[in-house]
Scaffold this motif. Structure first.
Motif, PDB file in Angstrom:
ATOM      1  N   PRO A 133       0.805  -1.227   0.000  1.00 48.49           N
ATOM      2  CA  PRO A 133       0.000   0.000   0.000  1.00 48.49           C
ATOM      3  C   PRO A 133       0.842   1.283   0.000  1.00 48.49           C
ATOM      4  O   PRO A 133       0.491   2.246  -0.676  1.00 48.49           O
ATOM      5  N   ALA A 134       1.955   1.287   0.712  1.00 47.84           N
ATOM      6  CA  ALA A 134       2.791   2.489   0.782  1.00 47.84           C
ATOM      7  C   ALA A 134       3.395   2.854  -0.569  1.00 47.84           C
ATOM      8  O   ALA A 134       3.784   4.005  -0.786  1.00 47.84           O
ATOM      9  N   ALA A 135       3.473   1.912  -1.485  1.00 46.39           N
ATOM     10  CA  ALA A 135       4.066   2.158  -2.801  1.00 46.39           C
ATOM     11  C   ALA A 135       3.051   2.644  -3.829  1.00 46.39           C
ATOM     12  O   ALA A 135       3.424   3.008  -4.943  1.00 46.39           O
ATOM     13  N   LEU A 136       1.773   2.640  -3.466  1.00 49.81           N
ATOM     14  CA  LEU A 136       0.721   2.977  -4.431  1.00 49.81           C
ATOM     15  C   LEU A 136       0.386   4.458  -4.442  1.00 49.81           C
ATOM     16  O   LEU A 136       0.422   5.127  -3.416  1.00 49.81           O
ATOM     17  N   SER A 137       0.019   4.921  -5.615  1.00 48.95           N
ATOM     18  CA  SER A 137      -0.535   6.273  -5.752  1.00 48.95           C
ATOM     19  C   SER A 137      -1.965   6.113  -6.265  1.00 48.95           C
ATOM     20  O   SER A 137      -2.370   5.024  -6.687  1.00 48.95           O
ATOM     21  N   ALA A 138      -2.724   7.172  -6.257  1.00 50.25           N
ATOM     22  CA  ALA A 138      -4.116   7.118  -6.710  1.00 50.25           C
ATOM     23  C   ALA A 138      -4.216   6.612  -8.153  1.00 50.25           C
ATOM     24  O   ALA A 138      -5.209   5.980  -8.518  1.00 50.25           O
ATOM     25  N   ASP A 139      -3.201   6.847  -8.967  1.00 47.76           N
ATOM     26  CA  ASP A 139      -3.203   6.374 -10.355  1.00 47.76           C
ATOM     27  C   ASP A 139      -3.137   4.851 -10.446  1.00 47.76           C
ATOM     28  O   ASP A 139      -3.464   4.281 -11.484  1.00 47.76           O
ATOM     29  N   ASP A 140      -2.683   4.208  -9.369  1.00 47.30           N
ATOM     30  CA  ASP A 140      -2.538   2.754  -9.356  1.00 47.30           C
ATOM     31  C   ASP A 140      -3.797   2.019  -8.913  1.00 47.30           C
ATOM     32  O   ASP A 140      -3.850   0.800  -9.011  1.00 47.30           O
ATOM     33  N   PHE A 141      -4.789   2.736  -8.405  1.00 49.96           N
ATOM     34  CA  PHE A 141      -5.978   2.072  -7.872  1.00 49.96           C
ATOM     35  C   PHE A 141      -6.775   1.419  -8.994  1.00 49.96           C
ATOM     36  O   PHE A 141      -6.901   1.969 -10.093  1.00 49.96           O
ATOM     37  N   PRO A 142      -7.340   0.248  -8.720  1.00 50.09           N
ATOM     38  CA  PRO A 142      -8.158  -0.413  -9.744  1.00 50.09           C
ATOM     39  C   PRO A 142      -9.461   0.346  -9.985  1.00 50.09           C
ATOM     40  O   PRO A 142      -9.873   1.164  -9.146  1.00 50.09           O
ATOM     41  N   PRO A 143     -10.116   0.086 -11.089  1.00 53.18           N
ATOM     42  CA  PRO A 143     -11.390   0.759 -11.369  1.00 53.18           C
ATOM     43  C   PRO A 143     -12.377   0.578 -10.220  1.00 53.18           C
ATOM     44  O   PRO A 143     -12.499  -0.506  -9.644  1.00 53.18           O
ATOM     45  N   GLY A 144     -13.046   1.664  -9.883  1.00 51.49           N
ATOM     46  CA  GLY A 144     -14.055   1.623  -8.830  1.00 51.49           C
ATOM     47  C   GLY A 144     -13.509   1.816  -7.432  1.00 51.49           C
ATOM     48  O   GLY A 144     -14.268   1.814  -6.468  1.00 51.49           O
ATOM     49  N   VAL A 145     -12.212   1.980  -7.297  1.00 48.58           N
ATOM     50  CA  VAL A 145     -11.595   2.203  -5.987  1.00 48.58           C
ATOM     51  C   VAL A 145     -11.051   3.627  -5.954  1.00 48.58           C
ATOM     52  O   VAL A 145     -10.215   3.992  -6.783  1.00 48.58           O
ATOM     53  N   ALA A 146     -11.536   4.415  -4.997  1.00 46.19           N
ATOM     54  CA  ALA A 146     -11.197   5.835  -4.969  1.00 46.19           C
ATOM     55  C   ALA A 146     -10.067   6.182  -4.007  1.00 46.19           C
ATOM     56  O   ALA A 146      -9.363   7.169  -4.215  1.00 46.19           O
ATOM     57  N   THR A 147      -9.892   5.394  -2.940  1.00 48.23           N
ATOM     58  CA  THR A 147      -8.906   5.753  -1.923  1.00 48.23           C
ATOM     59  C   THR A 147      -8.063   4.538  -1.530  1.00 48.23           C
ATOM     60  O   THR A 147      -8.475   3.389  -1.712  1.00 48.23           O
ATOM     61  N   LEU A 148      -6.924   4.827  -0.948  1.00 45.20           N
ATOM     62  CA  LEU A 148      -6.058   3.758  -0.454  1.00 45.20           C
ATOM     63  C   LEU A 148      -6.760   2.976   0.648  1.00 45.20           C
ATOM     64  O   LEU A 148      -6.678   1.740   0.701  1.00 45.20           O
ATOM     65  N   GLU A 149      -7.482   3.664   1.499  1.00 45.63           N
ATOM     66  CA  GLU A 149      -8.207   3.003   2.589  1.00 45.63           C
ATOM     67  C   GLU A 149      -9.232   2.017   2.035  1.00 45.63           C
ATOM     68  O   GLU A 149      -9.401   0.914   2.551  1.00 45.63           O
ATOM     69  N   GLU A 150      -9.905   2.419   0.971  1.00 42.66           N
ATOM     70  CA  GLU A 150     -10.891   1.547   0.339  1.00 42.66           C
ATOM     71  C   GLU A 150     -10.218   0.303  -0.246  1.00 42.66           C
ATOM     72  O   GLU A 150     -10.724  -0.813  -0.106  1.00 42.66           O
ATOM     73  N   LEU A 151      -9.071   0.487  -0.869  1.00 41.64           N
ATOM     74  CA  LEU A 151      -8.340  -0.634  -1.446  1.00 41.64           C
ATOM     75  C   LEU A 151      -7.867  -1.599  -0.350  1.00 41.64           C
ATOM     76  O   LEU A 151      -8.021  -2.815  -0.465  1.00 41.64           O
TER      77      LEU A 151
END
Length: 139
Positions: A23-41
């Protein structure tokens, strides 16, 4: 679709390794479709892993950095003394063209560590259980 009629040998055991990007390596551009936030992911990943365990599947979640060398070191740590029948590589690793070298390294390290491992691929956090079952049903 399944691997029911495949001539590939089934997994050596029912133990799984589910791999994703830390999770620490992810940015919002990396989220899968339909996922808006890191917390949600993170919550989605936790729900999926809980569902997998509730279905009686044993294993571990593993999260790697975007650096191939660091990812390899983490994989080697995860395999220290453990054998996995199936390794699932999440869509966040395989679906992003910029992560091709990371994806290649992960696949090759997995094969190096355990030549008879079965590889499974998901395209979204919601289909991880289904992706794992494609090979686990063969055991």
């Amino acid at each position: 679709m399944s691997h029911k009629n495949s001539q590939v040998k089934p997994p050596i055991n029912q133990r799984v390794l589910a791999l994703g990007i830390a999770p620490a390596a992810l940015s919002a551009d990396d989220f899968p479709p339909g996922v808006a936030t890191l917390e949600e992911l993170v919550a989605m990943r936790k729900r999926n892993w809980a569902a997998i365990q509730a279905a009686g599947v044993d294993g571990e979640e593993g999260y790697v950095s975007l650096d191939p060398d660091e990812a390899e070191a983490e994989l080697r740590r995860l395999f220290d003394g453990d054998a996995f029948g199936v390794a699932l590589i999440g869509g966040g690793i395989k679906n992003v063209p910029e992560y091709t070298v990371l994806f290649e390294r992960i696949v090759n390290v997995l094969i190096d560590l355990q030549p008879n491992i079965r590889l499974s691929f998901s395209s979204h956090p919601t289909n991880v259980p289904e992706a794992l079952q494609r090979w686990l049903k063969r055991s």
